[in-house]
Write a protein that holds these residues in place. Structure first.
Motif, short mmCIF file in Angstrom:
data_model
loop_
_atom_site.label_atom_id
_atom_site.label_comp_id
_atom_site.label_asym_id
_atom_site.label_seq_id
_atom_site.Cartn_x
_atom_site.Cartn_y
_atom_site.Cartn_z
N TYR A 1 -24.93 -9.92 -0.68
CA TYR A 1 -25.20 -9.13 -1.98
C TYR A 1 -24.13 -8.34 -1.81
CZ TYR A 1 -27.22 -5.87 -5.60
OH TYR A 1 -27.84 -4.86 -6.45
N HIS A 2 -23.39 -8.71 -3.63
CA HIS A 2 -22.18 -8.46 -3.62
C HIS A 2 -21.76 -6.96 -4.06
CE1 HIS A 2 -23.90 -9.44 -7.61
NE2 HIS A 2 -22.70 -9.01 -8.09
N LEU A 3 -22.37 -6.72 -4.63
CA LEU A 3 -23.01 -5.20 -5.18
C LEU A 3 -22.37 -4.02 -3.94
CD1 LEU A 3 -24.63 -5.01 -8.23
CD2 LEU A 3 -22.19 -5.34 -8.73
N ALA A 4 -22.55 -4.61 -3.12
CA ALA A 4 -22.91 -3.55 -1.56
C ALA A 4 -21.31 -3.46 -1.62
CB ALA A 4 -23.52 -3.93 -0.85
N HIS A 5 -20.96 -5.13 -1.49
CA HIS A 5 -19.14 -4.99 -0.74
C HIS A 5 -18.42 -4.62 -2.00
CE1 HIS A 5 -20.92 -7.55 2.89
NE2 HIS A 5 -21.54 -8.04 2.06
N SER A 6 -18.76 -4.71 -3.45
CA SER A 6 -17.56 -3.87 -4.56
C SER A 6 -17.97 -2.82 -4.00
CB SER A 6 -18.75 -4.71 -5.42
OG SER A 6 -17.53 -4.23 -6.52
N ALA A 7 -19.28 -1.84 -4.01
CA ALA A 7 -18.88 -0.45 -3.94
C ALA A 7 -18.63 -0.28 -2.68
CB ALA A 7 -20.69 -0.24 -3.62
N ARG A 8 -18.08 -0.46 -1.01
CA ARG A 8 -18.27 -0.59 -0.69
C ARG A 8 -15.48 -0.36 -0.71
NH1 ARG A 8 -15.24 -2.75 4.51
NH2 ARG A 8 -15.71 -1.41 6.07
N ALA A 9 -15.77 -1.75 -1.15
CA ALA A 9 -14.52 -2.05 -2.17
C ALA A 9 -13.70 -0.64 -2.85
CB ALA A 9 -14.10 -3.41 -2.86
N ASP A 10 -14.61 -0.01 -3.43
CA ASP A 10 -14.46 0.73 -4.34
C ASP A 10 -13.59 1.93 -3.86
OD1 ASP A 10 -13.74 1.26 -7.03
OD2 ASP A 10 -15.02 2.20 -7.39
N PHE A 11 -14.79 2.48 -2.42
CA PHE A 11 -14.65 3.41 -1.90
C PHE A 11 -13.28 3.19 -1.62
CE2 PHE A 11 -19.75 4.26 -1.83
CZ PHE A 11 -19.76 4.79 -3.50
N ARG B 1 -10.76 1.49 -1.57
CA ARG B 1 -9.34 2.11 -2.98
C ARG B 1 -9.63 3.33 -3.31
NH1 ARG B 1 -9.11 2.46 -8.21
NH2 ARG B 1 -11.54 2.21 -8.23
N GLN B 2 -10.26 3.82 -3.65
CA GLN B 2 -10.40 5.29 -3.81
C GLN B 2 -9.36 6.19 -2.81
OE1 GLN B 2 -13.82 7.20 -5.39
NE2 GLN B 2 -14.48 5.17 -6.54
N LEU B 3 -10.24 5.27 -1.55
CA LEU B 3 -9.24 6.38 -0.39
C LEU B 3 -8.25 5.89 -0.04
CD1 LEU B 3 -12.84 6.33 1.96
CD2 LEU B 3 -11.23 8.60 0.45
N GLY B 4 -7.76 5.25 -0.95
CA GLY B 4 -5.41 4.72 -0.63
C GLY B 4 -5.76 3.61 0.72
N HIS B 5 -7.00 2.72 1.25
CA HIS B 5 -6.78 1.84 2.78
C HIS B 5 -7.44 1.02 1.57
CE1 HIS B 5 -7.93 5.31 4.23
NE2 HIS B 5 -9.71 5.02 4.88
N THR B 6 -5.68 -0.33 1.17
CA THR B 6 -5.73 -1.20 0.48
C THR B 6 -6.51 -2.62 1.25
OG1 THR B 6 -3.87 0.21 -1.02
CG2 THR B 6 -3.88 -2.65 -1.00
N LYS B 7 -5.45 -2.37 2.39
CA LYS B 7 -5.83 -4.16 3.03
C LYS B 7 -7.57 -4.22 3.59
CE LYS B 7 -4.92 -6.23 7.62
NZ LYS B 7 -3.96 -6.38 8.55
N GLN B 8 -8.25 -2.64 3.61
CA GLN B 8 -9.71 -2.92 3.96
C GLN B 8 -10.10 -3.24 2.33
OE1 GLN B 8 -9.25 -0.05 5.99
NE2 GLN B 8 -10.86 -0.48 6.79
N ALA B 9 -9.99 -2.58 1.54
CA ALA B 9 -10.14 -2.28 0.32
C ALA B 9 -10.54 -4.18 -0.24
CB ALA B 9 -9.27 -1.53 -0.77
N LEU B 10 -9.00 -4.97 -0.24
CA LEU B 10 -8.85 -6.46 -0.50
C LEU B 10 -9.84 -6.93 0.07
CD1 LEU B 10 -4.62 -6.95 -1.21
CD2 LEU B 10 -6.90 -6.74 -3.02
N GLU B 11 -10.53 -7.01 1.22
CA GLU B 11 -10.81 -7.86 2.21
C GLU B 11 -12.33 -7.43 1.76
OE1 GLU B 11 -10.46 -6.37 5.63
OE2 GLU B 11 -8.19 -7.36 6.82
N ALA B 12 -12.48 -6.40 1.39
CA ALA B 12 -14.45 -5.73 0.95
C ALA B 12 -14.84 -6.67 -0.43
CB ALA B 12 -14.16 -4.76 1.17
N TYR B 13 -13.12 -6.36 -1.34
CA TYR B 13 -13.43 -7.17 -3.06
C TYR B 13 -13.69 -8.74 -2.50
CZ TYR B 13 -12.54 -3.05 -5.56
OH TYR B 13 -12.52 -1.90 -6.32
#
Length: 415
Positions: free
Chosen positions: A360-370, A372-384
Motif C-alpha cells: 500500500y503506497h500510502l503507508a510507505h509514503s506516510a513513513r517517508a514523511d515522518f 523526512r520530518q525527523l531528518g533521516h534523509t537517506k531512509q526517507a528517500l528509500e521509503a519514498y
C-alpha cells in the motif's frame, strides 16, 4: 472527436450499461451492445456530429445492435427465437427514454451484483467491474489477488445470476434492510474510486463521485436508515474538497496546503446537518464515524485548528467496531499530529511489520514523511522510492517523484 468520445465513455458508459442490462436482460449481451454502441459512435459522430442526447443515442444504438445480433443468430439457433420474440418487443422507445426507470438503473445494477446468493468476494469484484468500469487487473491490485482469480469470480457471479434467474430490480421495502450493508459498501467503493482513482492519469473521477452521492440520495429516499445518512454525510464532506485537491496542472495538493475557500460550503453544511441528525439519535455506524472524522477537518478554518485529539478518538472508536489496517494508518497520522513524527513512525512501522499494507503506497509514503520530518534523509528517500514502486496513479506518482527530487537535492547541498 476521439477525446470527446472518450469523455462521453467515462461519464456515461456505466449508466448506459446499466440501462442496457435492464432492456436486454443479460450482462454479457449488454456489455457487447455497449461496445457496439461506442464503436458506432466512433464511426458516425465525426461525420454526423454528436447527438443532442448522447446517452439516449448510445442506449438505442446498443439495443438495436443487440436485436440485430440475435436475429442473425436465430437463423442458426432456434433456442434464441423466444428471446427475440419476448424480450425485445417490450423494450420500446418509451422504455428506452423513461427517465424514472433510467435513474434507478444503477441502483438496480448494484442490488443485482450484491444479491445474497452471490459470494461476497464475487459481489465486490463484479460491482467494481460493472459499476466502476475497472479492469480485472485494477480490481486484482485493489484486493491483492491474481487477475485470473478476479476474472473467475466475475464469470461465476454472472453464471449465478443466469442460473438463479436473479431479478434485475431494487428489492421490496421489506427486503431492503437485509441487503443494505453490501449495497452501502459498493456505493462507498464507487465513491472512493471517484475520490481517489486507484490508477491512471487522473486523480479524481468526478463522474463516479457524483454518481455515488446520487445513488446514496436515491437509496435514502427508499430507506431512511442511519447508515445511509452516515454514508451520504461522509461522501458530501469528502467531496466538498474536490476543487482544492489539485492545482491547475492537475497536481496533488495535500490537505494541509489546500485553499479552504475553495471548499464547497453547501456540501459541508448538508453533510454536517446529516451527521448531526444521525448522532443525535445515537445510531452510529462505521460510515457515521468516518463522517465525524471528515467533519473535524471541514469545521477547521485552518489546518492548525483541526482537533486532532478528537480525530484520533474517532479512529479509536472506528477500530473498536471494525478493525482495519488502513484505519490504523490514518490513526497513526492523527497521533503524529498530536505527539510528533517519531510516535507516528513507530506506529506505521508496527503496521507495516504486520504485513497487511506492504504493497500500500500510502503507508510507505506516510513513513517517508515522518522520516523526512525527523531528518533521516537517506531512509526517507528509500521509503519514498518504495511508495513510488507501489503507486499506480499518475498525480500521486508525480507528487512522490517531486518529494524524492527535493530530498535528493537538499541532501546534495548539505554534502
Amino acid at each position: 472527436m476521439k477525446d470527446l468520445i472518450e469523455d462521453v465513455y467515462r461519464k456515461h458508459s456505466r449508466r448506459v450499461l446499466a440501462t442496457l442490462i435492464r432492456l436486454l436482460g443479460d450482462f454479457d449481451r449488454a456489455e457487447e451492445a455497449l461496445h457496439d454502441a461506442f464503436a458506432a459512435a466512433a464511426r458516425t459522430w465525426p461525420r454526423d456530429g454528436v447527438p443532442d442526447n448522447p446517452f439516449g443515442w448510445l442506449v438505442s444504438t446498443g439495443r438495436f445492435r443487440a436485436i440485430d445480433h440475435i436475429r442473425r443468430r436465430t437463423r442458426f439457433d432456434a433456442s434464441l427465437r423466444d428471446i427475440e420474440d419476448t424480450l425485445y418487443p417490450s423494450a420500446d422507445e418509451k422504455e428506452v427514454g423513461d427517465m424514472e426507470l433510467i435513474e434507478d438503473d444503477m441502483l438496480r445494477l448494484i442490488f443485482t451484483c450484491c444479491h445474497p446468493v452471490i459470494p461476497a468476494d464475487a459481489q465486490m469484484a463484479m460491482a467494481l467491474r460493472e459499476v466502476c468500469g475497472l479492469t480485472t487487473e485494477e480490481i486484482a491490485h485493489a484486493f491483492l489477488v491474481p487477475a485470473p482469480t478476479v476474472a473467475q469470480r466475475i464469470v461465476r457471479a454472472k453464471s449465478k445470476i443466469r442460473a438463479e434467474a436473479i431479478p434485475y430490480e431494487v428489492p421490496s421495502h421489506e427486503e431492503l434492510p437485509q441487503r443494505l450493508d453490501r449495497v452501502l459498501y459498493v456505493i462507498y467503493l464507487v465513491f472512493n474510486e471517484g475520490y481517489s482513482a486507484s490508477s491512471g492519469s487522473e486523480m479524481i473521477r468526478t463522474d463516479l463521485a457524483v454518481e455515488a452521492i446520487r445513488l446514496a440520495r436515491l437509496l435514502r429516499g427508499l430507506l431512511p436508515h442511519p447508515d445511509v445518512s452516515g454514508l451520504l454525510s461522509l461522501m458530501l464532506l469528502q467531496d466538498s474538497r474536490r476543487l482544492a485537491r489539485r492545482d491547475a496542472n492537475g497536481d496533488l495538493i495535500l490537505l494541509a496546503e489546500q485553499d479552504r475557500s475553495l471548499w464547497d460550503r453547501a456540501e459541508i453544511n448538508e453533510g454536517l446537518r446529516l451527521l448531526h441528525d444521525v448522532m443525535r439519535h445515537g445510531e452510529i455506524g462505521i460510515y457515521t464515524l468516518q463522517a465525524a472524522i471528515a467533519a473535524e477537518h471541514a469545521r477547521a478554518q485552518t489546518p492548525a485548528d483541526t482537533d486532532w485529539r478528537q480525530v484520533a478518538a474517532y479512529f479509536d472508536l472506528l477500530l473498536s467496531v471494525q478493525p482495519s489496517p488502513i484505519a490504523e494508518l490514518n490513526r497513526a497520522v492523527a497521533i503524529a499530529m498530536l505527539d510528533g513524527p517519531e510516535q507516528g513512525l513507530q506506529l506505521v512501522d508496527t503496521i507495516l511489520q504486520a504485513g497487511d499494507l506492504g504493497s500500500y503506497h500510502l503507508a510507505h509514503s506516510a513513513r517517508a514523511d515522518f522520516l523526512r520530518q525527523l531528518g533521516h534523509t537517506k531512509q526517507a528517500l528509500e521509503a519514498y522510492e518504495t511508495a513510488l514502486a507501489h503507486c499506480r496513479q499518475a498525480p500521486e506518482r508525480a507528487f512522490l517523484q517531486k518529494r524524492i527530487s527535493e530530498l535528493a537535492a537538499a541532501s546534495t547541498e548539505r554534502q
